[in-house]
Structures are given as C-alpha cells and as structure tokens.
Design an enzyme around this catalytic site. Structure first.
Site, mmCIF file in Angstrom:
data_model
loop_
_atom_site.group_PDB
_atom_site.id
_atom_site.type_symbol
_atom_site.label_atom_id
_atom_site.label_comp_id
_atom_site.label_asym_id
_atom_site.label_seq_id
_atom_site.Cartn_x
_atom_site.Cartn_y
_atom_site.Cartn_z
ATOM 1 C CG ASP A 91 -44.795 -65.399 9.442
ATOM 2 O OD1 ASP A 91 -45.156 -64.248 8.899
ATOM 3 O OD2 ASP A 91 -43.573 -65.758 9.056
ATOM 4 C CD GLU A 97 -45.564 -57.724 11.495
ATOM 5 O OE1 GLU A 97 -46.588 -57.883 11.914
ATOM 6 O OE2 GLU A 97 -45.413 -57.085 10.103
HETATM 7 O O1 TRH Z 1 -38.444 -63.716 13.882
HETATM 8 P P1 TRH Z 1 -39.131 -62.651 13.014
HETATM 9 O O2 TRH Z 1 -37.762 -61.802 12.278
HETATM 10 O O3 TRH Z 1 -40.334 -62.874 12.448
HETATM 11 C C1 TRH Z 1 -41.037 -62.318 11.401
HETATM 12 C C2 TRH Z 1 -41.106 -62.954 10.197
HETATM 13 O O4 TRH Z 1 -39.870 -62.919 9.543
HETATM 14 C C3 TRH Z 1 -42.285 -62.690 9.417
HETATM 15 O O5 TRH Z 1 -41.916 -63.425 8.140
HETATM 16 C C4 TRH Z 1 -42.130 -61.214 9.222
HETATM 17 O O6 TRH Z 1 -43.361 -61.259 8.586
HETATM 18 C C5 TRH Z 1 -42.351 -60.577 10.350
HETATM 19 O O7 TRH Z 1 -40.871 -60.953 10.974
HETATM 20 C C6 TRH Z 1 -41.962 -59.108 10.070
HETATM 21 O O8 TRH Z 1 -39.399 -61.567 14.459
HETATM 22 P P2 TRH Z 1 -40.435 -61.515 15.284
HETATM 23 O O9 TRH Z 1 -41.737 -60.999 14.555
HETATM 24 O O10 TRH Z 1 -40.138 -60.793 16.651
HETATM 25 O O11 TRH Z 1 -40.828 -63.104 15.758
HETATM 26 C C7 TRH Z 1 -40.003 -63.310 16.625
HETATM 27 C C8 TRH Z 1 -40.612 -64.462 17.716
HETATM 28 O O12 TRH Z 1 -39.870 -65.345 18.224
HETATM 29 C C9 TRH Z 1 -41.556 -63.636 18.733
HETATM 30 O O13 TRH Z 1 -42.687 -64.388 18.857
HETATM 31 C C10 TRH Z 1 -40.560 -63.846 20.022
HETATM 32 C C11 TRH Z 1 -39.941 -65.302 19.825
HETATM 33 N N1 TRH Z 1 -38.892 -65.482 20.498
HETATM 34 C C12 TRH Z 1 -38.855 -66.662 21.559
HETATM 35 O O14 TRH Z 1 -39.781 -67.077 21.740
HETATM 36 N N2 TRH Z 1 -37.601 -66.594 22.127
HETATM 37 C C13 TRH Z 1 -36.375 -66.050 21.761
HETATM 38 O O15 TRH Z 1 -35.347 -66.592 22.298
HETATM 39 C C14 TRH Z 1 -36.422 -65.037 20.764
HETATM 40 C C15 TRH Z 1 -35.222 -64.335 20.476
HETATM 41 C C16 TRH Z 1 -37.689 -64.776 20.203
#
Ligand code: TRH
Length: 385
Positions: free
Chosen positions: A23, A282
C-alpha cells in the site's frame, strides 16, 4: 504533460497500510512521480510510518509532519481531524477505498472550486475492471467520487511507470560490473554471479521448501536471494541457522543468501540483476514486469480462493501460450488442479526461461502503449475538474 502546467496543483493522497508494504509502496511511488515529473505539491497522509520507513529509510517514525524532498508527509493518526476548506488540495486521492477523515470530506464540500476526488483501486486483469474504470459515485456530501483502476489494457488507467525507467534499466543490465558490484555488497561471489540468480519475495504459505529441494538437485547452479523476513521457515530450515541478513548456505546446486530489506529504488536493481524473480502482492508484481525478466507472481491470498480468479485472469493475458509458466504459477499459488511434482515442474519451466524473457519485451510494449498511470490519472482529473 509539461511540468509547468501543474506547478500550482496540489494533491492529497491518503494511504492506509492494510498489510505489509504494497500500500505504502504504491503510494510512495505515485507521490514521487507526481512531484518529480509533474511538479505537483503532494501531501501524503499515511497511517503507518514504520512500514513506510522500511521502504524509505529517510522517514522518521515519530513526526506528525515531515518533508521528504518536497513531499509533505503527514501521520494520519485518526479520523477526528478538523479541516478548513483552505486545507483541501486540488486533487484528493484515497488509496484502495480507505475512508478519508469525515472532517476532510466536509472541508472538501465547502471548497471552491471543488476538488477532484478519486479512489485509486488495486490491480486486477479481470475484464470487469474496464467497465468500472472512471465510473463516478455521488457522495452524500454532494461531492462526486471517481474510481480509477490501474490495469493491463488501454481501457484502464495503466501501470505506474516512471519516465526514463526503461532506459535506466537497459543501461544497468548492460553493465555487468555494476550489477556484480550491486550484488557483491550482499556477499554474492563471482561464481554465484555466473549462476542462475533468483530473487525470492513471497507470502509465508508459498511452497518454498519443495522448490528448494528441486533446485538443490537440479543440474543448474542456482543462487537464491531472499530479503530478510521472507519465507523465514523454509529459509531457516535450509540454512540451519537464523535467517538474518548476511546468512547464507550452499547445498548441492543451490545457494541461499539472506539480503537486508532494501530501499525501494534498490529493489528495482535487484529485479534487474536477477535472471528470475519471484514477486508478490501488487507493487513488486508490477516492477517485475518492467524488469523484463521472467517472473512468478505470488498473489495476495483472499477468502474462498477468490485470488485464483484474479491470478488466472492475469495469466490468461500474460502467458496463456507458455504452458510451463502457467503450470508453475498455478502450483506456486496452490491453484493447480493436479498433484505437483516440483522435480518435474522446475526443469520444464527452466527450459522456457529464455522464451519467457523474450516474450516480456512484447508484453512491455503492450503495457507502455497504455500510457503510465500517473499521467493518465492527471489527464482524467483535468476532464472532471
Ligand atoms: O508487501 P506486499 O505483500 O504488499 C501488499 C500489501 O499486503 C497490501 O495490503 C495488499 O493489498 C497488496 O500487497 C496486494 O507486496 P508488494 O505489493 O509487492 O509491495 C512490496 C513493496 O516493498 C514494493 O514497493 C517493493 C518494496 N520492497 C522494497 O522496497 N525492498 C525490498 O527489499 C523488498 C523485498 C520489497
């Protein structure tokens, strides 16, 4: 759109962290693009500064208001705020139907001119999205709210894509020394650089141990890079020690390395430098598509397996012709209809990796033809102003 056209536009983005980092990850990406590419004055309201700090280390978790670059970040503590019409931005975005404070809505109704009010939705490749994108919904305050959907077709809002990202990625991927230096800081050795490099980001229920077993006995040397806190049980079982950043172990064909959770811009570099990326939710899912490398999506689980419908809708658009990718993705998400034999599934998927990488070039062209979400959103806001 020329940056000057938006010089005086203000925008408030309300982000409620439902879970994890996606998010705030999406909202922060959107915020930076609005500010850097369109000159918009953004106030980002976020309820969970700790999650925000994980992807953006500059964030201080104890401040009510802080500036990060020229973005104003406000800690959104509760729904009780009292606002004047002059506090309201030209464009107000609620992310994922989060309820913005009633006091802010009341101030929106009093403002002249009225702000544009958008609800930015989540990603889905399902067909109904096209019918709901930009639909209006009258609010009891006499304001109108519009639904804005990201998506994979020209009848949706498209995906977030920073200008220059693709050139940056291509330059990076042509520079072996830079990639080796980037991965080297996490302990990746020259031998591991030459192996099949895989980044792994998934939810706890992913069948990681089964895949590790298949990788361990495969004929290809594989280096799996896992951010700290991801797939902890399987990683610890493989390592035989606590899965903290810096830990690593090799067994047969497989090396597993635990990385620190890295700032968001570096996460792109990780995806660009690896040969295969496992992503989730996402934002990482979208970034993997811009990385131009094969990826496997672990979709966010929903009740009654509703997420399987979303997964299939995406696979249908993205990879219907590559059976091994579809089978592997369904197995990874516990959506396969037959028993899974990872030792057989992995080699057939691996054999198609080059074909999938080639296919991703066309996929990117298709996606870029939809324009980028930020510019599309601003264009839409102008039409309803
Ligand atoms: O973390 P996620 O599972 O996030 C979301 C939320 O759970 C949300 O509530 C839900 O609606 C959605 O999934 C479907 O996965 P996502 O979306 O990939 O987000 C992870 C973020 O973290 C992304 O912006 C990349 C960042 N990230 C880093 O900055 N550094 C890292 O080392 C990693 C692994 C990710």
């Amino acid at each position: 759109m020329h940056p000057k056209e938006h010089q005086t536009t203000s925008l408030a983005l309300f982000c409620k962290v439902v879970d994890n980092y996606g998010d705030i990850g999406i909202c922060w990406r959107l915020t930076r693009q609005l500010e850097q590419e369109h000159g918009i004055a953004v106030t980002l309201w976020v309820d969970d500064l700790r999650s925000f700090q994980r992807i953006c280390p500059e964030v201080a978790i104890d401040r009510e208001t802080q500036q990060i670059g020229s973005v104003t970040v406000r800690h959104w503590r509760d729904q009780n705020g009292v606002f004047a019409a002059s506090d309201v931005a030209d464009i107000v975005i609620e992310f994922f139907a989060c309820d913005i404070p009633p006091g802010y809505i009341a101030a929106m109704a009093e403002r002249t001119p009225r702000p544009v009010w958008l609800n930015l939705e989540g990603h889905s490749a399902e067909e109904w999205v096209e019918g709901c994108h930009t639909l209006s919904s009258p609010h009891q305050s006499s304001l109108t709210k519009y639904f804005f959907f990201p998506g994979f077709t020209g009848k949706t809002g498209g995906l977030l894509l920073e200008s220059g990202l693709q050139q940056q990625r291509q330059a990076y991927q042509q520079d072996q020394a830079e990639m080796a230096a980037f991965l080297g800081q996490f302990g990746v050795t020259p031998a591991e650089m030459a192996s099949l490099k895989v980044s792994l980001f998934c939810y706890p229920q992913a069948p990681v141990s089964a895949l590790f077993d298949a990788w361990q006995s495969s004929g290809t040397a594989i280096t799996c890079l896992v951010p700290e806190g991801v797939a902890v049980d399987a990683v610890q079982a493989f390592l035989g020690q606590v899965a903290k950043a810096g830990a690593s172990a090799s067994r047969d064909a497989l090396t597993v390395r635990v990385l620190p959770f890295i700032p968001q811009p570096d996460y792109d570099k990780l995806l660009w430098a690896c040969d295969l990326n496992f992503v989730r939710g996402e934002d990482s899912f979208v970034r993997a598509q811009w990385a131009g490398k094969p990826f496997v999506w672990h979709i966010y689980p929903q009740d009654k397996d509703l997420h399987h419908v979303k997964l299939n809708a995406f696979l249908q658009r993205y990879s219907a012709k590559t059976e091994s990718l579809v089978e592997f993705s369904l197995a990874w998400n516990a959506a396969a209809k037959t028993a899974i034999d990872w030792a057989a599934l992995w080699p057939s998927f691996e054999a198609d990796l080059q074909k999938i990488a080639d296919m991703s070039v066309d996929w990117q062209l298709q996606l870029s033809a939809n324009g980028d979400l930020t510019a599309n959103l601003l264009k839409f806001a102008e039409t309803v102003q």
